[in-house]
Motif scaffolding. Sequence first.
Motif, short mmCIF file in Angstrom:
data_model
loop_
_atom_site.label_atom_id
_atom_site.label_comp_id
_atom_site.label_asym_id
_atom_site.label_seq_id
_atom_site.Cartn_x
_atom_site.Cartn_y
_atom_site.Cartn_z
N ALA A 302 0.85 -1.06 0.12
CA ALA A 302 -0.17 -0.05 0.00
C ALA A 302 0.90 1.29 0.00
O ALA A 302 0.50 2.39 -0.59
CB ALA A 302 -0.92 -0.11 1.12
N ILE A 303 1.97 1.22 0.71
CA ILE A 303 2.90 2.46 0.78
C ILE A 303 3.32 2.66 -0.79
O ILE A 303 3.56 3.62 -0.88
CB ILE A 303 4.03 2.05 1.86
N VAL A 304 3.91 1.81 -1.32
CA VAL A 304 4.57 1.68 -2.55
C VAL A 304 3.38 2.26 -3.62
O VAL A 304 3.89 3.19 -4.46
CB VAL A 304 5.12 0.50 -3.11
N ALA A 305 2.33 1.54 -3.55
CA ALA A 305 1.19 2.12 -4.65
C ALA A 305 0.92 3.64 -4.32
O ALA A 305 0.72 4.45 -5.13
CB ALA A 305 -0.06 1.37 -4.29
N THR A 306 0.85 4.06 -3.10
CA THR A 306 0.54 5.45 -2.80
C THR A 306 1.81 6.41 -3.35
O THR A 306 1.54 7.37 -3.85
CB THR A 306 0.15 5.72 -1.48
N MET A 307 2.88 5.95 -2.98
CA MET A 307 4.13 6.86 -3.44
C MET A 307 4.07 7.16 -5.06
O MET A 307 4.32 8.27 -5.52
CB MET A 307 5.34 6.15 -2.98
N ARG A 308 3.85 5.88 -5.72
CA ARG A 308 3.73 6.05 -7.34
C ARG A 308 2.48 6.77 -7.76
O ARG A 308 2.95 7.84 -8.73
CB ARG A 308 3.74 4.52 -7.88
N ALA A 309 1.39 6.59 -7.02
CA ALA A 309 0.35 7.74 -7.42
C ALA A 309 0.53 9.18 -7.20
O ALA A 309 0.06 9.92 -7.91
CB ALA A 309 -0.96 7.00 -6.73
N ARG A 310 1.23 9.39 -5.94
CA ARG A 310 1.38 10.73 -5.67
C ARG A 310 2.46 11.48 -6.42
O ARG A 310 2.48 12.49 -6.50
CB ARG A 310 1.66 10.86 -3.98
N ARG A 311 3.57 10.73 -6.60
CA ARG A 311 4.83 11.29 -7.20
C ARG A 311 5.33 10.78 -8.73
O ARG A 311 6.12 11.07 -9.05
CB ARG A 311 6.08 11.18 -6.20
N GLY A 312 4.47 9.90 -9.06
CA GLY A 312 4.96 9.56 -10.27
C GLY A 312 5.49 7.92 -10.44
O GLY A 312 5.89 7.48 -9.28
N ALA A 378 5.22 6.88 7.26
CA ALA A 378 4.16 7.16 7.95
C ALA A 378 3.00 8.21 7.32
O ALA A 378 1.83 7.99 7.64
CB ALA A 378 4.39 8.02 9.35
N GLY A 379 3.60 8.94 6.74
CA GLY A 379 2.60 9.82 6.00
C GLY A 379 1.82 9.17 4.69
O GLY A 379 0.82 9.37 4.58
N LEU A 380 2.78 8.26 4.02
CA LEU A 380 1.95 7.65 2.92
C LEU A 380 0.82 6.67 3.34
O LEU A 380 0.01 6.66 2.77
CB LEU A 380 3.14 6.89 2.09
N ARG A 549 -5.96 16.11 5.86
CA ARG A 549 -4.97 15.36 5.42
C ARG A 549 -3.51 15.63 6.36
O ARG A 549 -3.10 14.59 6.34
CB ARG A 549 -4.43 15.70 4.13
N CYS A 550 -3.40 16.64 6.58
CA CYS A 550 -2.08 16.85 7.63
C CYS A 550 -2.22 15.85 8.92
O CYS A 550 -3.21 16.31 9.67
CB CYS A 550 -1.92 18.21 7.76
N VAL A 551 -1.36 15.13 9.06
CA VAL A 551 -1.30 14.47 10.35
C VAL A 551 0.09 14.57 11.23
O VAL A 551 0.11 13.96 12.16
CB VAL A 551 -1.27 12.92 10.00
N ASP A 619 5.73 16.88 -2.29
CA ASP A 619 6.47 16.49 -1.17
C ASP A 619 6.00 15.93 0.11
O ASP A 619 6.60 15.01 0.76
CB ASP A 619 7.50 17.63 -1.11
N CYS A 620 4.87 16.64 0.39
CA CYS A 620 4.14 16.30 1.65
C CYS A 620 3.51 14.56 1.64
O CYS A 620 2.99 14.45 0.50
CB CYS A 620 2.96 16.94 1.97
N PRO A 621 3.97 13.96 2.34
CA PRO A 621 3.57 12.14 2.16
C PRO A 621 2.02 12.20 2.10
O PRO A 621 1.87 11.16 1.40
CB PRO A 621 4.19 11.61 3.40
N VAL A 622 1.19 13.26 2.65
CA VAL A 622 -0.03 12.66 2.64
C VAL A 622 -0.97 13.91 1.55
O VAL A 622 -2.08 13.83 1.46
CB VAL A 622 -0.78 13.08 4.16
N GLY A 623 -0.08 14.48 0.96
CA GLY A 623 -0.63 15.28 -0.37
C GLY A 623 -1.42 16.49 -0.04
O GLY A 623 -2.22 16.86 -0.81
N VAL A 624 -0.99 17.15 1.00
CA VAL A 624 -1.64 18.65 1.37
C VAL A 624 -1.19 19.34 0.20
O VAL A 624 -0.29 19.51 -0.26
CB VAL A 624 -0.89 19.22 2.71
N ASP A 625 -2.19 20.23 -0.18
CA ASP A 625 -2.03 20.99 -1.47
C ASP A 625 -2.44 22.48 -0.88
O ASP A 625 -3.69 23.04 -1.02
CB ASP A 625 -3.29 21.05 -2.44
#
Length: 958
Positions: A302-312, A378-380, A549-551, A619-625
Amino acid sequence: MSDSAARLAARLAETAPGLRVESGPGTLGQYAYDASNYRVPPQAVAFPRSTDDVVAVLRACKETGVAVTARGGGTSMAGNAVGPGVVLDFSRYMNRILDIDPATGTARVEAGVVLDALQSATALHGLSFGPDPSSHSRCTLGGMIGNDACGNRSVRHGRTSSHVEALEVVTADGLRAVADRTGLHPVEPADADQVARLEADVRRLIGDNLAPIRTELGRIPRQVSGYQLHHLLPERGFDMARALVGTEGSCAVVTAATVRLVATARASALLTLGYDDVVDAAEDVPEILRWDPTAVEGMDEAIVATMRARRGPDSVTGLPEGRAWLYVELDGDDEATVNARAAELLDVLKAQGRMTGGRVVQSAAERRSLWRVREDGAGLAARLVDGGESWPGWEDSAVAPEDLAGYLRDFRKLLAGHGLTGVMYGHFGAGCVHVRIDFDLATDTGRAAARRFLHEAAALVVANGGTLSGEHGDGRARGELLEVMYSHRMIRAFADFKKVFDPEGLLNPGVIVAPAPLDADLALHQIQPLATEFTFPHDEDGFAGAARRCVGVGRCRSDAGGVMCPSYRATGEENDSTRGRARLLQEMVRGETVQDGWRSTEVRDALDLCLSCKACSSDCPVGVDMATYKAEFLHQHYKGRLRPRSHYSLGWLPLTSALAGYAARPLNALLRGPLGRLLARLGGVTTKRTIPAFVSRRALRRVLRDARTGEPAKALLFVDSFTRAFRPEVAGAASRVLADAGVPCTAEDGLCCGLTWVSTGQLSVARRIMARTVAHLDNGDERPIVVAEPSCAAALKRDVPELLGTDAARRVADRVHTFTGALTDLAAPGWTPPELPENVALQTHCHEYAGFKGSRPADLLRRLGVSEVDEAEGCCGLAGNFGFEAEHYDTSMAVADLALKPRLDAIDQDAPAVVVADGFSCATQIDHLAGDRGIRALHLAELLDPAADRPGQPGENA
């Protein structure tokens, strides 16, 4: 302000007149949180500059009966860094490295020193501090001491307590002392009797509890829960320094420490091992430990999938097939030997038969990428790619490494039995599992269910010989559960130990001793959705869910790495960090500490220095915009009210610049004179910058006419407002380069993405502008849309669909490419540009960095043959309207000083480098910083222009 807070403020004004103390709603709202599930608003926040300040605060708090909580980076996941009285923030000023002694291998540091700062300083001597938590870029030594932190390489280096030689502490009554390996010693001779009595009380306590201390404490490597009283046993030499490590600020306040350093390895190798699940991965840990690794880290898919979705998709490379992975790091004296051992270990593990694949990672870039995935775990895991949310609370249990597989097997059954899902990662080599769980902490029913689960989880880990906490501490999350792990006699010993140091219970109350209920003070609550202009399609609760989103993991407080957060890097203030702003927005939604809703001046002020760079969205692991949140807030805040003058002068720039094109020459002359400076001041624009010259409409038409090739167009070139008004030569160059690359295009002029109205929060106008643009572009034409200006490309790609929320807007967004992206994705196979320079200095636009992760200008330049790309990693500081606003000029320049200006200053005037900056803001800032030295930034299109006279120069038709 409460009566006790008022008395405290008065007392501090007398005893510490220079001490910075804040008690406004904005500060209290931000410091009510750490990275845990808890929210505890303090009465005040103090920012000490010296130990004398700390003494003054503690004495004043004792006199007034106010609690004290020491805080470093505020990244605690267990609620250790929030408290109801005064919060002492050591990170702001008490962050000095006092001494490094290479001969003894020690360093003396203040409590607020960030770990990365210490590592950078000690690296000059071939040394480092062994424990390395994933939060190393923002966690402080004081926080690490408070929790007894470990980190990714704890297999080799263990816990922080193993590396502490001495602690400089202040007790609850303001007594200064030094705790070392032999006991407690007074700083002032006059305090000798008092310190001796304190030490005697502790010795008596240990003597009365020898049996439970020897049998219940120190059983496994990661047993952090409770107090580490076994270090005070006679056979341990009465090591008071190590005993106070891990007390979470509940016994004394640490102001400085002397720590032992370790030699930096000369060579290392990283293996990545794939498995079907985390249990299979854990089964291989005992064999791996026999190879003396420095790190054995695990994580699930799950962490890897989220990283790829968020950052390419390219953000995670080097992993073998699998649904769970181990990172194994080996070290040694030379690279050949280490690589040979790594290959041998890989063969042994293959023979075990559990791996789905494995490899030794050779590329340094891949190793950095892989470690970042693990460090952002932790963030992802907090906000996954499917939108699901997960929470800490049971994120730090540990068992002996050889028992890890069995524990994970039982733990997954427990999760399933409660209908819960957990995302797992952690220090598998040390038996420590970090897991974030999809608790429902917003409702009474969900909280009751979480309480039942946590008590059963505590019983399970104890049955497996483990500990509630392995490095995060007990805090508010697990203090209540200590009675499941320890005997009543041990619990009483913990209480007596705290009472010796803190008889009135003022230091970090509710933690470890007399703990608060684990479901008290939870931050999550049920909310009423807010009506907004943006649709926030990725957040279930709209704006409130987006802010949530910010944790609190605090990556935005890093000084290096990535681009986020430029304003924090410039000021060092929590108020100017992405986290600080998000926490205030959460408080605004909650309506308690911040009570004025959209009209809040505290939130407005916190957002003021946000550059809207959008780096946090990546850059934010949870994707705060935060750029989007700021735009929404400004829209609501100024609805029906007079706005800042710059919102009119700069926010409406696309319209005024279009009109200026009809009288560009006389207007430019006027703006460069005294009247221009007067107009700038009236418009809220700084007079310290030169207003860019407008270009006539005739020049734009000529450029576009001369760039036509006559070939059938395969793409649309969107001529944005900045290119149209200030640098039409970029449109001409882009058209020629695209044609040369096999992507002939036709220009679309007269349209606007609405960016300037978004960044100034004029969303109603932005919607109308965007709707017109979408209606024109969504006409059945499916050709790619190429945008030379990265900020406008980002607006079309993300802001347009998220503001309009229509299928047509989404269809247009799907067709948008930056210029770099068009050459990366659409260029003809085998296309090569004209001759390029060997060296290029590059400033990537923040919006391109954040929104177009798969197509970076630096990667394209290297692929096209540029040998050395010196990229300024960070925001240029101008950021559209921000750096032109009079009140933001100084911050704009401070941000430029972080990365861009040093790169420009390093350029040899006798052999000037080619500087590339696609963003108009970036190019304008470069001209402001270095134009007087003849340095001008080229757009990538100008660099690649086949009509250029020579590499790096615009063509004759430009």
